[in-house]
Enzyme design. Structure first.
Site, PDB file in Angstrom:
ATOM      1  N   ARG A   1      -5.454  -1.888   3.734  1.00 34.14           N
ATOM      2  CA  ARG A   1      -4.396  -1.539   2.665  1.00 34.14           C
ATOM      3  C   ARG A   1      -4.889  -2.487   1.478  1.00 34.14           C
ATOM      4  O   ARG A   1      -4.871  -3.549   1.685  1.00 34.14           O
ATOM      5  CB  ARG A   1      -3.162  -1.402   3.128  1.00 34.14           C
ATOM      6  CG  ARG A   1      -2.690  -0.661   4.208  1.00 34.14           C
ATOM      7  CD  ARG A   1      -3.088   1.009   4.227  1.00 34.14           C
ATOM      8  NE  ARG A   1      -2.892   1.497   2.887  1.00 34.14           N
ATOM      9  CZ  ARG A   1      -3.629   2.669   2.434  1.00 34.14           C
ATOM     10  NH1 ARG A   1      -4.561   3.011   3.357  1.00 34.14           N
ATOM     11  NH2 ARG A   1      -3.456   3.093   1.242  1.00 34.14           N
TER      12      ARG A   1
ATOM     13  N   GLU B   1      -1.304   8.508  -3.679  1.00 31.42           N
ATOM     14  CA  GLU B   1      -0.836   7.258  -3.567  1.00 31.42           C
ATOM     15  C   GLU B   1       0.750   7.193  -2.785  1.00 31.42           C
ATOM     16  O   GLU B   1       0.905   6.487  -1.917  1.00 31.42           O
ATOM     17  CB  GLU B   1      -0.732   6.453  -4.833  1.00 31.42           C
ATOM     18  CG  GLU B   1      -1.806   5.953  -5.346  1.00 31.42           C
ATOM     19  CD  GLU B   1      -2.842   4.980  -4.443  1.00 31.42           C
ATOM     20  OE1 GLU B   1      -2.243   4.575  -3.537  1.00 31.42           O
ATOM     21  OE2 GLU B   1      -4.063   4.921  -4.819  1.00 31.42           O
TER      22      GLU B   1
ATOM     23  N   ASN C   1       1.807   6.538   0.976  1.00 28.41           N
ATOM     24  CA  ASN C   1       2.755   5.648   1.652  1.00 28.41           C
ATOM     25  C   ASN C   1       3.878   6.139   2.465  1.00 28.41           C
ATOM     26  O   ASN C   1       4.184   5.478   3.265  1.00 28.41           O
ATOM     27  CB  ASN C   1       3.424   5.053   0.114  1.00 28.41           C
ATOM     28  CG  ASN C   1       2.633   4.077  -0.783  1.00 28.41           C
ATOM     29  OD1 ASN C   1       1.568   3.622   0.031  1.00 28.41           O
ATOM     30  ND2 ASN C   1       3.169   3.552  -1.848  1.00 28.41           N
TER      31      ASN C   1
HETATM   32  N1  LIG Z   1       7.461   4.958   1.126  1.00 28.23           N
HETATM   33  C1  LIG Z   1       7.440   3.743   1.673  1.00 28.23           C
HETATM   34  N2  LIG Z   1       8.244   3.353   2.630  1.00 28.23           N
HETATM   35  C2  LIG Z   1       8.395   2.275   3.250  1.00 28.23           C
HETATM   36  N3  LIG Z   1       7.726   1.044   2.491  1.00 28.23           N
HETATM   37  C3  LIG Z   1       7.013   1.467   1.432  1.00 28.23           C
HETATM   38  C4  LIG Z   1       6.702   2.518   1.139  1.00 28.23           C
HETATM   39  N4  LIG Z   1       5.800   2.626   0.006  1.00 28.23           N
HETATM   40  C5  LIG Z   1       5.404   1.501  -0.007  1.00 28.23           C
HETATM   41  N5  LIG Z   1       6.162   0.647   1.008  1.00 28.23           N
HETATM   42  C6  LIG Z   1       5.873  -0.889   0.835  1.00 28.23           C
HETATM   43  O1  LIG Z   1       5.500  -1.358  -0.229  1.00 28.23           O
HETATM   44  C7  LIG Z   1       4.076  -2.053  -0.100  1.00 28.23           C
HETATM   45  C8  LIG Z   1       3.002  -1.857  -1.176  1.00 28.23           C
HETATM   46  O2  LIG Z   1       2.537  -0.366  -1.430  1.00 28.23           O
HETATM   47  P1  LIG Z   1       1.442   0.042  -2.219  1.00 28.23           P
HETATM   48  O3  LIG Z   1       1.484  -0.853  -3.467  1.00 28.23           O
HETATM   49  O4  LIG Z   1       1.205   1.426  -2.057  1.00 28.23           O
HETATM   50  O5  LIG Z   1       0.156  -0.843  -1.208  1.00 28.23           O
HETATM   51  P2  LIG Z   1      -0.456  -0.492   0.132  1.00 28.23           P
HETATM   52  O6  LIG Z   1      -0.061   0.946   0.562  1.00 28.23           O
HETATM   53  O7  LIG Z   1      -1.954  -0.613  -0.046  1.00 28.23           O
HETATM   54  O8  LIG Z   1       0.278  -1.437   1.180  1.00 28.23           O
HETATM   55  C9  LIG Z   1       3.515  -1.384   1.098  1.00 28.23           C
HETATM   56  O9  LIG Z   1       2.767  -2.130   1.849  1.00 28.23           O
HETATM   57  C10 LIG Z   1       4.683  -1.232   2.108  1.00 28.23           C
HETATM   58  O10 LIG Z   1       5.332  -2.455   2.456  1.00 28.23           O
HETATM   59 MG   LIG Z   2      -0.068   2.523  -0.908  1.00 24.64          MG
END
Ligand SMILES: Nc1ncnc2c1ncn2[C@@H]1O[C@H](COP(=O)(O)OP(=O)(O)O)[C@@H](O)[C@H]1O
Ligand SMILES: [Mg+2]
Lengths: 103, 145
Positions: free
Chosen positions: B110, B46, B50
């Site tokens: 997502r 995960e 990301n």
């Molecule tokens: N490493 C990262 N850099 C920038 N934004 C991030 C990062 N990780 C997560 N995000 C932001 O947080 C939100 C939620 O992440 P997550 O719970 O993993 O859901 P998803 O990846 O399905 O969108 C993402 O949609 C994104 O906007």
């Molecule tokens: Mg994610």
């Protein structure tokens, strides 16, 4: 990731094997959607996930995407087999309320 | 006894499976159960995904992900600490990002469940992010307790 289908008495069975993550999902989406389009007159579609050895949250998005596609054709979608790691993710995200588990 | 490893990888999709397997292999010295290992692999997948999907706008090997793991071994198992760091765009609103089902990329299928899975599957979780500088996810798994 390995994907194959069988079609018998109106039931489209899609078998997935391997690791389902953001990288492997790209090809898998195309294959599953092509199968659903080809067998759009099916009475039901069943996903056999017994051979999926790893799944992360990509699996949630993948399954809901296929659920929506099947719904447009009026095909109910089910999950037949699943391992405990993937089951934990699908249970906590409520996927089974849309795509019930069957034996 | 303490041990550590540091792994730098390119933010490319094909490295997702390598990254989670490498961390799981490093954790083996703590004698984790099969279910502990599954949890660790899922949480790492995960966080790394990301970095690849959200942190960097471009897709190239110049985009780096740093993974730092530490183990503290005890008689029966021990603790695994994992940090997953990127130098990408950062997160504007951390509270919003942590909300179950919140995603900025719904059109890419997502689910917005990444952070929820990391928090549920691991015993410790924290998130630090700065706009324009990057994001650091820290997670801990207690093994054999
Ligand atoms: N490493 C990262 N850099 C920038 N934004 C991030 C990062 N990780 C997560 N995000 C932001 O947080 C939100 C939620 O992440 P997550 O719970 O993993 O859901 P998803 O990846 O399905 O969108 C993402 O949609 C994104 O906007
Ligand atoms: Mg994610």
């Amino acid at each position: 990731m390995l994907f194959y289908t069988t079609h018998d008495s109106g039931v489209l069975k899609m078998v997935l094997q391997g690791e389902l993550d953001e990288h492997t999902a790209v090809e898998l989406r195309k294959q599953a959607d092509a199968a659903i389009d080809e067998f759009a007159s099916s009475n039901r579609a069943v996903l056999d996930l017994g051979g999926v050895s790893f799944m992360d949250s990509t699996g949630i998005g993948f399954l809901i995407g296929r659920y929506k596609k099947c719904k447009r054709y009026g095909i109910p979608l089910y999950i037949s087999k699943i391992n405990s790691q993937a089951d934990k993710i699908l249970s906590m995200s409520g996927v089974y309320t849309l795509i019930p588990k069957i034996n | 006894m303490e041990n550590y490893m540091k792994l730098e990888i390119a933010a490319l999709g094909e490295n997702e499976s390598f990254a989670r397997s490498a961390v799981a292999a490093f954790a083996l010295s703590l004698n984790p159960s099969f279910s502990d290992l599954s949890d660790i692999k899922t949480a790492v997948s995960e966080a790394v995904t990301n970095c690849i999907v959200h942190a960097y706008q471009t897709n190239g090997e110049e985009n780096k992900i740093l993974i730092v793991c530490r183990t503290q071994k005890r008689e029966n198992g021990g603790e695994l600490h994992i940090e997953i760091i990127d130098y990408g765009k950062g997160i504007d609103d951390v509270d919003e990002a942590l909300t179950p089902f919140f995603t900025t990329l719904p059109d890419d299928e997502r689910s917005g469940m990444g952070f929820t899975i990391m928090q549920t599957f691991m015993d410790g979780f924290s998130l630090h992010s700065k706009r324009g500088e990057g994001t650091r996810v820290s997670m801990t798994k207690s093994i054999g307790v």
